[in-house]
Design a protein around this motif. Sequence first.
Motif, short mmCIF file in Angstrom:
data_model
loop_
_atom_site.label_atom_id
_atom_site.label_comp_id
_atom_site.label_asym_id
_atom_site.label_seq_id
_atom_site.Cartn_x
_atom_site.Cartn_y
_atom_site.Cartn_z
N GLU A 112 -58.21 -7.45 27.68
CA GLU A 112 -57.28 -7.77 26.60
C GLU A 112 -58.05 -8.47 25.48
N PRO A 113 -58.72 -7.71 24.61
CA PRO A 113 -59.57 -8.30 23.58
C PRO A 113 -58.88 -9.36 22.72
N LYS A 114 -57.58 -9.20 22.49
CA LYS A 114 -56.88 -10.18 21.66
C LYS A 114 -56.84 -11.56 22.33
N ASN A 115 -57.04 -11.60 23.64
CA ASN A 115 -57.03 -12.87 24.37
C ASN A 115 -58.43 -13.40 24.68
N PHE A 116 -59.48 -12.65 24.29
CA PHE A 116 -60.84 -13.13 24.49
C PHE A 116 -61.14 -14.24 23.48
N PRO A 117 -61.97 -15.22 23.83
CA PRO A 117 -62.39 -16.22 22.84
C PRO A 117 -63.05 -15.55 21.64
N ASP A 118 -62.51 -15.76 20.46
CA ASP A 118 -63.01 -15.11 19.23
C ASP A 118 -63.03 -13.59 19.36
N GLY A 119 -62.21 -13.05 20.26
CA GLY A 119 -62.19 -11.61 20.47
C GLY A 119 -63.44 -11.04 21.08
N ASP A 120 -64.26 -11.89 21.72
CA ASP A 120 -65.60 -11.53 22.19
C ASP A 120 -65.63 -11.43 23.71
N ILE A 121 -65.91 -10.24 24.23
CA ILE A 121 -65.92 -10.04 25.68
C ILE A 121 -67.07 -10.80 26.35
N VAL A 122 -68.17 -11.00 25.63
CA VAL A 122 -69.30 -11.74 26.22
C VAL A 122 -68.92 -13.21 26.42
N LEU A 123 -68.28 -13.79 25.42
CA LEU A 123 -67.78 -15.16 25.57
C LEU A 123 -66.77 -15.25 26.70
N ASP A 124 -65.94 -14.23 26.84
CA ASP A 124 -64.94 -14.22 27.91
C ASP A 124 -65.62 -14.15 29.27
N PHE A 125 -66.64 -13.32 29.39
CA PHE A 125 -67.39 -13.21 30.65
C PHE A 125 -68.02 -14.56 31.00
#
Length: 352
Positions: free
Chosen positions: A182-195
């Motif tokens: 859910e990219p809209k819920n990633f920090p700053d829309g960033d999947i790497v930050l989310d990981f």
Amino acid sequence: MVKRELCIVHIGMPRTGSSTLQKAFFYDFNGTNITYTDLKQENQSCRLYGLFCDNPLEYHCFSNKNMSEDDIEQYRSETVSLLIKSFEKNDKIHILSGEDLFHLTDSGIKRLKEFLDKYFKKIIVTGYVRPVKSFCESAFQQLVKYHELNSFNFNMIYHKYTNFKRYDDIFGEENVKLFCFEPKNFPDGDIVLDFCRHYNFKAIKSQKKVVNKSLSMEAISILFTYHFHKNVKTDFGLKVHKINNKLVELIRPIGKTKFKFHPQLIEEVVHNHKNDYDWITTRLSCLKKEYNEIDAKSGIKNEHELMWFSTDYIDDLYFLVKNKDISFKKEKHPQTVAKLVDILMNQISKEL
């Protein structure tokens, strides 16, 4: 060698930002307590799936290169050497990543686990999971763009979520960490930050985000109509993929409508894969959210509707044709769309 503490195996699923993660693992994690196991490439699918799969000769990564049995065996042996060398060299947390691992069979997953158990005290399998509607829409577009999909065959489009269950069964559910894509819920829309957030790693932003540029519904309808009408298609042999890629870019500016499937169609897909859908939404309840919020009034219902949608853009296609002396009437019909696209394909072929 002394066993390393932890290996994280990222297995996709497809269409969930794997390329962006792999670029970050490959380029940006240096200087941290994490290492991307050195297999000399960003996407490790060919190395990893090729090593642990049941039928290497049938694996597209090898068959597309016409690799012989001896070539494949040498490649697999080299992969083992690279893995062991990297494990011995780095006592950091290791990451492996290949979205083709999502498709490993039970026996392949067992081989993967048995291999890694020799070198690590703990193994975590991880993956992002895309909701059914957005996954089917994304996968359909990709297959139409680059793989000549010409039907609403959801046996090809839909990917079984229970592929993850194989990892649960073999590694233990407690060692398989799944996250909603859910990219809209990633920090700053960033999947790497989310990981990084999920694993309490030092926050690293993606420096080389991979954007898979989607086509408009207009452009997708044009390509689909062309693939559907096989009888008008010229045989371009081995050049077809290169010509097709040029065609995709040529028609990219046509239209601005976002491609969507109608909820009625998605409901049919879910009904036909009920056990699979029920399993993943129990395993990862956040996936229900997107499906329940579908706009009930818009989207494509069937092949016929998609092809007739394309007929509104015949003039756009004709504008791209350099030699306007065509041998057929520009009737508002899907076959006219297909014929014009084939003219464009021939036009591109002559320019290569």
